[in-house]
Design an enzyme around this catalytic site. Structure first.
Site, PDB file in Angstrom:
ATOM      1  N   ARG A  27       0.958  -1.143   0.094  1.00 44.83           N
ATOM      2  CA  ARG A  27       0.120  -0.032  -0.043  1.00 44.83           C
ATOM      3  C   ARG A  27       0.873   1.318  -0.114  1.00 44.83           C
ATOM      4  O   ARG A  27       0.447   2.410   0.569  1.00 44.83           O
ATOM      5  CB  ARG A  27      -1.008   0.083   1.296  1.00 44.83           C
ATOM      6  N   ARG A  31      -3.896   6.554   0.820  1.00 45.99           N
ATOM      7  CA  ARG A  31      -4.519   7.719   1.484  1.00 45.99           C
ATOM      8  C   ARG A  31      -3.303   8.586   2.149  1.00 45.99           C
ATOM      9  O   ARG A  31      -3.802   9.515   2.793  1.00 45.99           O
ATOM     10  CB  ARG A  31      -5.801   7.460   2.175  1.00 45.99           C
ATOM     11  N   ARG A  40      -7.627  11.078  -5.893  1.00 45.49           N
ATOM     12  CA  ARG A  40      -8.580  10.113  -5.449  1.00 45.49           C
ATOM     13  C   ARG A  40      -9.960  11.102  -5.384  1.00 45.49           C
ATOM     14  O   ARG A  40     -11.107  10.516  -5.695  1.00 45.49           O
ATOM     15  CB  ARG A  40      -8.512   9.494  -4.177  1.00 45.49           C
ATOM     16  N   ASP A  76      -6.444  -3.013  -7.488  1.00 48.98           N
ATOM     17  CA  ASP A  76      -6.782  -3.792  -6.590  1.00 48.98           C
ATOM     18  C   ASP A  76      -7.006  -5.078  -6.835  1.00 48.98           C
ATOM     19  O   ASP A  76      -7.277  -5.687  -7.871  1.00 48.98           O
ATOM     20  CB  ASP A  76      -8.118  -3.111  -5.752  1.00 48.98           C
ATOM     21  N   TYR A 151     -14.468 -12.596  -0.136  1.00 52.50           N
ATOM     22  CA  TYR A 151     -15.176 -11.566  -0.562  1.00 52.50           C
ATOM     23  C   TYR A 151     -16.426 -11.654  -1.274  1.00 52.50           C
ATOM     24  O   TYR A 151     -17.574 -11.303  -1.037  1.00 52.50           O
ATOM     25  CB  TYR A 151     -14.345 -10.342  -1.264  1.00 52.50           C
TER      26      TYR A 151
HETATM   27  O1  CP3 Z   1       0.246  -1.699  -2.638  1.00 54.15           O
HETATM   28  C1  CP3 Z   1      -0.241  -0.768  -3.494  1.00 54.15           C
HETATM   29  O2  CP3 Z   1       0.167   0.485  -3.124  1.00 54.15           O
HETATM   30  C2  CP3 Z   1      -0.702  -1.175  -4.782  1.00 54.15           C
HETATM   31  C3  CP3 Z   1      -2.095  -1.194  -4.592  1.00 54.15           C
HETATM   32  C4  CP3 Z   1      -3.078  -2.176  -3.790  1.00 54.15           C
HETATM   33  C5  CP3 Z   1      -4.199  -1.577  -3.257  1.00 54.15           C
HETATM   34  N1  CP3 Z   1      -5.152  -2.946  -2.737  1.00 54.15           N
HETATM   35  C6  CP3 Z   1      -4.929  -0.349  -3.535  1.00 54.15           C
HETATM   36  C7  CP3 Z   1      -5.903  -0.117  -2.711  1.00 54.15           C
HETATM   37  C8  CP3 Z   1      -2.877  -3.392  -3.669  1.00 54.15           C
HETATM   38  C9  CP3 Z   1      -1.619  -4.431  -3.784  1.00 54.15           C
HETATM   39  C10 CP3 Z   1      -3.941  -3.999  -2.726  1.00 54.15           C
HETATM   40  C11 CP3 Z   1      -4.274  -5.361  -2.454  1.00 54.15           C
HETATM   41  C12 CP3 Z   1      -5.554  -5.777  -1.746  1.00 54.15           C
HETATM   42  N2  CP3 Z   1      -6.832  -5.017  -1.659  1.00 54.15           N
HETATM   43  C13 CP3 Z   1      -5.686  -6.571  -0.634  1.00 54.15           C
HETATM   44  C14 CP3 Z   1      -4.309  -7.605  -0.420  1.00 54.15           C
HETATM   45  C15 CP3 Z   1      -3.346  -6.662   0.633  1.00 54.15           C
HETATM   46  C16 CP3 Z   1      -4.195  -6.599   1.730  1.00 54.15           C
HETATM   47  O3  CP3 Z   1      -4.319  -5.406   2.270  1.00 54.15           O
HETATM   48  O4  CP3 Z   1      -4.300  -7.578   2.654  1.00 54.15           O
HETATM   49  C17 CP3 Z   1      -6.787  -6.682  -0.142  1.00 54.15           C
HETATM   50  C18 CP3 Z   1      -7.199  -7.688   0.896  1.00 54.15           C
HETATM   51  C19 CP3 Z   1      -7.830  -5.868  -0.881  1.00 54.15           C
HETATM   52  C20 CP3 Z   1      -8.950  -5.421  -0.671  1.00 54.15           C
HETATM   53  C21 CP3 Z   1      -9.249  -4.122  -0.278  1.00 54.15           C
HETATM   54  N3  CP3 Z   1      -9.225  -3.006  -1.180  1.00 54.15           N
HETATM   55  C22 CP3 Z   1      -9.052  -3.466   1.118  1.00 54.15           C
HETATM   56  C23 CP3 Z   1      -9.114  -4.159   2.287  1.00 54.15           C
HETATM   57  C24 CP3 Z   1      -9.255  -1.885   0.878  1.00 54.15           C
HETATM   58  C25 CP3 Z   1      -9.081  -0.783   2.137  1.00 54.15           C
HETATM   59  C26 CP3 Z   1     -10.394  -0.592   2.517  1.00 54.15           C
HETATM   60  C27 CP3 Z   1     -10.303   0.994   3.339  1.00 54.15           C
HETATM   61  O5  CP3 Z   1     -10.795   1.807   2.796  1.00 54.15           O
HETATM   62  O6  CP3 Z   1      -9.543   0.750   4.116  1.00 54.15           O
HETATM   63  C28 CP3 Z   1      -9.325  -1.832  -0.504  1.00 54.15           C
HETATM   64  C29 CP3 Z   1      -9.267  -0.462  -1.033  1.00 54.15           C
HETATM   65  C30 CP3 Z   1      -7.983   0.167  -1.621  1.00 54.15           C
HETATM   66  N4  CP3 Z   1      -7.108  -0.815  -2.208  1.00 54.15           N
HETATM   67  C31 CP3 Z   1      -7.232   1.224  -1.312  1.00 54.15           C
HETATM   68  C32 CP3 Z   1      -6.109   1.319  -1.933  1.00 54.15           C
HETATM   69  C33 CP3 Z   1      -5.146   2.481  -2.047  1.00 54.15           C
HETATM   70  C34 CP3 Z   1      -7.841   2.482  -0.457  1.00 54.15           C
HETATM   71  C35 CP3 Z   1      -9.095   3.010  -1.355  1.00 54.15           C
HETATM   72  C36 CP3 Z   1      -9.399   4.323  -1.281  1.00 54.15           C
HETATM   73  O7  CP3 Z   1      -8.758   5.251  -1.768  1.00 54.15           O
HETATM   74  O8  CP3 Z   1     -10.732   4.659  -0.869  1.00 54.15           O
END
Ligand code: CP3
Length: 343
Positions: A27, A31, A40, A76, A151
């Site tokens: 990540r 944010r 965003r 994602d 999911y």
């Molecule tokens: O790592 C990076 O910078 C690359 C991008 C990336 C994202 N998600 C961007 C993202 C990667 C590699 C992921 C993987 C991902 N997504 C996983 C596996 C890793 C982990 O965290 O366990 C999982 C389970 C997800 C599913 C997911 N998508 C979650 C749990 C969330 C967070 C929800 C939150 O708002 O806290 C997301 C959304 C997400 N994916 C964000 C980002 C930057 C935040 C979304 C936003 O900008 O609103």
């Protein structure tokens, strides 16, 4: 003038000697960055990776801002699912939410196949753009079948994965059909990212730690073996990561994968003492970044000292960066990792 290509991360994945310990963060685009928050505001989450220039910009930003040794493609794990019939949305602060959860064998049979060139051309385009712009390796990624299925079946994030395991135990043939569909999707998606120029790939199995060893072996290991055997033919390093999955390390070590990503619960020492002979990646607790710099430095040192005992070590957090962490803290940590481990 473009900088020479920095292959330290790729060398560490292959357990070769490196001049210092490479570092990147899960990540690292997110944010906690004011620039990310500004972009965003203009787009929905999925729109960001659907516009190649925006996807490339967001991917590049942490490389320039933090000085890390690898970039990770901005998308994602849920991104490809939209194209096989899953109605998914990312809700900020919640995560992926699915309008049409998968609950029966019929639901599974309705899922389509991913055709990356037709369905995610903008992501492949972003990989090509990034290859022109970056002087560090680009990590492609995908979700692993269990974590994606969790999911899809629950309809959103879950604490106990009750419905997921319910389908697994009650309808094993539907379960295995689902694993195969998602496994095939993961293979074609990652092979397309690699063909477009990704230098390594990470498979996120964030929630598979919900299973015990026996169930992992029965319901998940076969599809992971299939995925990793397929990816092996590409020759790029493959990383496998999960959270709370320390009890599965012996199982993971038997899979044809190059690097194992550890969360903060399992030390590098304990993984190696249990016979794990893959390269390792991790594993500072991401919440520790809210502590004092003295504490962060002390814990990072302890991890680096263990990591450096053998070639094949990549510094990272044990999970993704939280939104309330300061950019400066990560800049300082990255410099510290480089300076402390340079010889
Ligand atoms: O790592 C990076 O910078 C690359 C991008 C990336 C994202 N998600 C961007 C993202 C990667 C590699 C992921 C993987 C991902 N997504 C996983 C596996 C890793 C982990 O965290 O366990 C999982 C389970 C997800 C599913 C997911 N998508 C979650 C749990 C969330 C967070 C929800 C939150 O708002 O806290 C997301 C959304 C997400 N994916 C964000 C980002 C930057 C935040 C979304 C936003 O900008 O609103």
């Amino acid at each position: 003038m473009s900088k020479p290509f920095n292959d330290v991360f790729l060398k560490a994945c292959r357990k070769e000697k490196t001049p210092y310990v490479p570092v990147w963060y899960m990540r690292q685009a997110g944010r906690y960055q004011p620039e990310y928050r500004a972009i965003r505001q203009k787009y929905s989450f999925f729109e960001m990776s659907e516009i190649p220039e925006v996807c490339a910009e967001v991917t590049r930003l942490p490389v320039e801002q933090l000085g890390v040794d690898a970039a990770i493609l901005f998308a994602d794990i849920m991104t490809p699912l939209k194209h096989i019939g899953v109605d998914v949305e990312i809700k900020s602060g919640i995560g992926p939410v699915i309008a049409n959860p998968i609950r029966t064998e019929q639901d599974v049979s309705r899922l389509g196949e991913l055709d990356p060139e037709a369905h995610v051309p903008t992501i492949l385009e972003a990989v090509k753009i990034l290859n022109q712009q970056l002087s560090v390796p680009l990590i492609g990624f995908a979700g692993a079948p269990f974590t994606l299925a969790s999911y899809m079946i629950e309809g959103g994030p879950s604490k106990n994965y009750h419905k997921t395991k319910g389908l697994m135990y009650a309808a094993p043939s539907a379960w295995h059909a689902l694993m195969q569909k998602l496994g095939d999707m993961t293979v074609v998606y990652l092979k397309a990212q690699i063909a477009a120029g990704a230098h390594a790939v990470q498979v996120f199995d964030s929630w598979v730690g919900a299973l015990n060893e026996q169930d992992y072996r029965t319901y998940v290991a076969p599809i992971m073996r299939y995925i990793f055997n397929e990816l092996r033919t590409t020759g790029v390093p493959v990383i496998y990561f999960g959270i709370g999955a320390g009890h599965l390390l012996e199982e993971w070590n038997r899979l044809p994968v190059d690097v194992i990503g550890l969360d903060w619960r399992t030390s590098i020492h304990s993984a190696r003492s249990r016979g794990v002979d893959k390269a390792l990646q991790g594993n500072l607790d991401p919440s520790l970044l809210l502590g004092s710099w003295e504490l962060i430095e002390q814990r990072a040192k302890e991890i680096l000292d263990q990591g450096m005992e053998q070639p094949g070590y990549i510094f990272n957090l044990g999970h993704g960066i939280f939104p309330d962490v300061k950019v400066e803290t990560l800049q300082k940590l990255t410099s510290f990792v480089h300076e402390y481990t340079s010889r």
